[in-house]
Write an enzyme that holds these catalytic residues in place. Structure first.
Site, PDB file in Angstrom:
ATOM      1  N   HIS A 134       0.832  -1.206   0.000  1.00 23.36           N
ATOM      2  CA  HIS A 134       0.000   0.000   0.000  1.00 23.36           C
ATOM      3  C   HIS A 134       0.868   1.258   0.000  1.00 23.36           C
ATOM      4  O   HIS A 134       0.876   2.018   0.963  1.00 23.36           O
ATOM      5  CB  HIS A 134      -0.929   0.008   1.218  1.00 23.36           C
ATOM      6  CG  HIS A 134      -1.890  -1.125   1.262  1.00 23.36           C
ATOM      7  ND1 HIS A 134      -2.880  -1.312   0.309  1.00 23.36           N
ATOM      8  CD2 HIS A 134      -2.037  -2.145   2.124  1.00 23.36           C
ATOM      9  CE1 HIS A 134      -3.571  -2.399   0.601  1.00 23.36           C
ATOM     10  NE2 HIS A 134      -3.086  -2.941   1.696  1.00 23.36           N
ATOM     11  N   ASN A 168      -6.551  -6.676   0.291  1.00 20.13           N
ATOM     12  CA  ASN A 168      -6.169  -7.090   1.633  1.00 20.13           C
ATOM     13  C   ASN A 168      -5.248  -8.295   1.548  1.00 20.13           C
ATOM     14  O   ASN A 168      -4.162  -8.319   2.094  1.00 20.13           O
ATOM     15  CB  ASN A 168      -7.436  -7.422   2.415  1.00 20.13           C
ATOM     16  CG  ASN A 168      -7.168  -7.755   3.860  1.00 20.13           C
ATOM     17  OD1 ASN A 168      -6.430  -8.675   4.154  1.00 20.13           O
ATOM     18  ND2 ASN A 168      -7.763  -6.997   4.769  1.00 20.13           N
ATOM     19  N   ASN A 224     -11.605 -10.535   3.684  1.00 14.73           N
ATOM     20  CA  ASN A 224     -10.286 -10.415   4.295  1.00 14.73           C
ATOM     21  C   ASN A 224      -9.384 -11.552   3.822  1.00 14.73           C
ATOM     22  O   ASN A 224      -8.993 -11.589   2.665  1.00 14.73           O
ATOM     23  CB  ASN A 224     -10.484 -10.382   5.817  1.00 14.73           C
ATOM     24  CG  ASN A 224      -9.292  -9.860   6.554  1.00 14.73           C
ATOM     25  OD1 ASN A 224      -8.171  -9.962   6.108  1.00 14.73           O
ATOM     26  ND2 ASN A 224      -9.526  -9.277   7.725  1.00 14.73           N
ATOM     27  N   ASP A 269     -10.069 -13.363  10.407  1.00 14.68           N
ATOM     28  CA  ASP A 269      -9.137 -12.525   9.651  1.00 14.68           C
ATOM     29  C   ASP A 269      -8.462 -13.366   8.578  1.00 14.68           C
ATOM     30  O   ASP A 269      -9.001 -13.565   7.500  1.00 14.68           O
ATOM     31  CB  ASP A 269      -8.139 -11.897  10.621  1.00 14.68           C
ATOM     32  CG  ASP A 269      -7.300 -10.805   9.981  1.00 14.68           C
ATOM     33  OD1 ASP A 269      -7.049 -10.882   8.776  1.00 14.68           O
ATOM     34  OD2 ASP A 269      -6.889  -9.876  10.681  1.00 14.68           O
ATOM     35  N   ASN A 270      -7.312 -13.927   8.897  1.00 13.77           N
ATOM     36  CA  ASN A 270      -6.590 -14.642   7.850  1.00 13.77           C
ATOM     37  C   ASN A 270      -6.734 -16.152   8.006  1.00 13.77           C
ATOM     38  O   ASN A 270      -6.779 -16.671   9.105  1.00 13.77           O
ATOM     39  CB  ASN A 270      -5.122 -14.235   7.910  1.00 13.77           C
ATOM     40  CG  ASN A 270      -4.355 -14.833   6.782  1.00 13.77           C
ATOM     41  OD1 ASN A 270      -4.913 -15.096   5.722  1.00 13.77           O
ATOM     42  ND2 ASN A 270      -3.099 -15.086   7.001  1.00 13.77           N
TER      43      ASN A 270
HETATM   44  C1  LIG Z   1      -2.904 -15.593   5.519  1.00 16.98           C
HETATM   45  O1  LIG Z   1      -1.927 -16.593   5.649  1.00 16.98           O
HETATM   46  C2  LIG Z   1      -1.785 -17.378   4.518  1.00 16.98           C
HETATM   47  C3  LIG Z   1      -0.868 -18.497   4.849  1.00 16.98           C
HETATM   48  O2  LIG Z   1      -0.090 -18.289   5.948  1.00 16.98           O
HETATM   49  C4  LIG Z   1      -1.349 -16.506   3.376  1.00 16.98           C
HETATM   50  O3  LIG Z   1      -1.310 -17.263   2.216  1.00 16.98           O
HETATM   51  C5  LIG Z   1      -2.286 -15.324   3.217  1.00 16.98           C
HETATM   52  O4  LIG Z   1      -1.780 -14.432   2.289  1.00 16.98           O
HETATM   53  C6  LIG Z   1      -2.551 -14.611   4.508  1.00 16.98           C
HETATM   54  N1  LIG Z   1      -3.540 -13.534   4.412  1.00 16.98           N
HETATM   55  C7  LIG Z   1      -3.721 -12.409   5.201  1.00 16.98           C
HETATM   56  C8  LIG Z   1      -4.775 -11.417   5.003  1.00 16.98           C
HETATM   57  O5  LIG Z   1      -3.068 -12.063   6.124  1.00 16.98           O
END
Ligand SMILES: *[C@@H]1O[C@H](CO)[C@@H](O)[C@H](O)[C@H]1NC(C)=O
Ligand SMILES: *[C@@H]1O[C@H](CO)[C@@H](O)[C@H](O)[C@H]1NC(C)=O
Ligand SMILES: *[C@@H]1O[C@H](CO)[C@@H](O)[C@H](O)[C@H]1NC(C)=O
Length: 355
Positions: A134, A168, A224, A269-270
């Site tokens: 960003h 994101n 997200n 979230d992730n």
């Molecule tokens: C979440 O974690 C995965 C694997 O660790 C990754 O591929 C992904 O980009 C991550 N996304 C975010 C929003 O943090």
């Protein structure tokens, strides 16, 4: 009469606002208290103090961590430092995080603000890293090649596209082929804040290749984390403010068919997917208000969920780790390697524990 009209309009507006305030508090899961769930042998990772927003672990135990997101939600704790990508070797007994050097002539390091990351390993075992960036509050996706010997990232390309206005997270399906979540429709901060507050659910998922790009899912209240199953057949999307994870079937032409949706009472979230078991590991925020309006006296909590057998009738959801913010604030991501778990945060530390 005119006064009455004005009053009616004011009254309606206020009623609407009050309703909105209530639904806003539900959406951001305002202040839910957290009962601690502890894990054995936890250590905070040396070298990570100000964020570990996203991380990804390769099958050989090397972990990439994006750090230094000048977060739009939490106060920036390290305003003058630009972002970085850290590397950890989880095969070591006490792994620490090392900053990877970034090389390549066309990359502006001073405005580097990394967010979601994803890796792709090709048939010659070359590792590519896609990083959502960003610079000046805009969005680019940066493509790097990992140089293991030199412990560096060679910058290959900056990707910009009109369908990638507010990315994101990304999940790589090839070095330059990926799915991405846009967490907002708008880019302008004022319009974004209204979009966020009113819950317009205009955020969406895009696929991108050098030849074409398109919207493949839309109508999210803050899309997200995004991830893919080990066999490449299913895509998972976290809709944070609706507290949902959506499962899609992925087709060869990149389209996604909705399969099912799971509900939670926390801001998901992730998502990271265990390459061996296919389990989903999710970093969550149980108290969004504390995350969005950061007060050092009342830090945001952390929660990590594990979801097993997501494609079956009865997926098993386990709360694996929970902390009220005393140890770890605002967990965004968790990923596992050989019986250990690494948990990252928006702008705080990273925690490494046994399972
Ligand atoms: C979440 O974690 C995965 C694997 O660790 C990754 O591929 C992904 O980009 C991550 N996304 C975010 C929003 O943090
Ligand atoms: C993409 O593939 C799916 C599954 O084969 C098919 O149902 C769909 O119509 C295709 N869509 C486009 C736009 O080609
Ligand atoms: C969090 O929990 C710890 C121990 O469980 C307690 O000492 C502390 O006061 C709690 N903090 C908050 C902010 O609730």
């Amino acid at each position: 009469m005119a006064k009455l009209l004005v009053l009616t309009v004011l009254g309606l507006a206020l009623a609407l606002f009050r309703d909105h305030r209530a639904s806003f508090q539900t959406r951001i899961s305002a202040f839910r208290e957290v009962k601690p769930v502890e894990l054995p042998n936890c250590n905070l990772v040396k070298g990570i103090e100000h964020g570990s927003e996203d991380l990804e672990i390769l099958s050989n135990g090397l972990a990439f961590i994006s750090s230094g997101l000048k977060s739009l939600v939490q106060k920036d704790l390290e305003p003058d430092k630009s972002g970085k990508i850290l590397l950890m070797d989880l095969n070591e007994k006490h792994p620490t995080a090392l900053e990877l050097k970034i090389t390549g002539s066309n990359f502006d390091l001073s405005s580097f603000t990394p967010h979601g990351i994803s890796t792709f390993t090709d048939e010659d075992n070359a590792v590519y890293l896609l990083v959502v960036n960003h610079p000046d509050s805009k969005t680019t996706v940066e493509l790097f090649k990992f140089q293991e010997e030199e412990k560096s990232l060679l910058h290959l390309k900056t990707i910009r596209h009109k369908l990638l206005p507010s990315v994101n997270d990304v999940v790589a399906v090839g070095p330059e082929h990926f799915y991405a979540t846009n967490d907002h429709y708008f880019v302008h901060p004022y319009l974004r804040s209204w979009e966020f507050y009113l819950g317009l659910s205009w955020s969406y998922v895009v696929y991108y290749t050098p030849d074409e790009a398109g919207v493949v899912a839309e109508g999210f209240d803050f899309a997200n984390g995004i991830s893919i199953s080990p066999d490449g057949k299913y895509v998972y999307v976290a809709e944070s403010l609706a507290h949902k994870i959506h499962v899609y079937e992925k087709h060869a032409n990149w389209t996604l068919t909705p399969l099912k949706t799971l509900d939670f009472d926390t801001l998901v979230d992730n998502i990271s997917v265990d390459p061996v078991t296919g389990d989903l590991w999710v970093g969550c925020h149980p108290d969004g208000m504390r995350l969005f309006y950061h007060d050092p006296e009342n830090p945001p909590a952390s929660e990590v969920l594990r979801i097993q057998n997501i494609l079956t009738e009865e997926p098993k959801v386990t709360l694996v780790y929970a902390d009220n913010g005393t140890v770890l604030q605002g967990s965004t991501v968790a990923s596992v390697y050989k019986g250990k778990i690494l948990v990252g945060t928006v702008v705080h530390k990273a925690l490494y524990c046994e399972l």
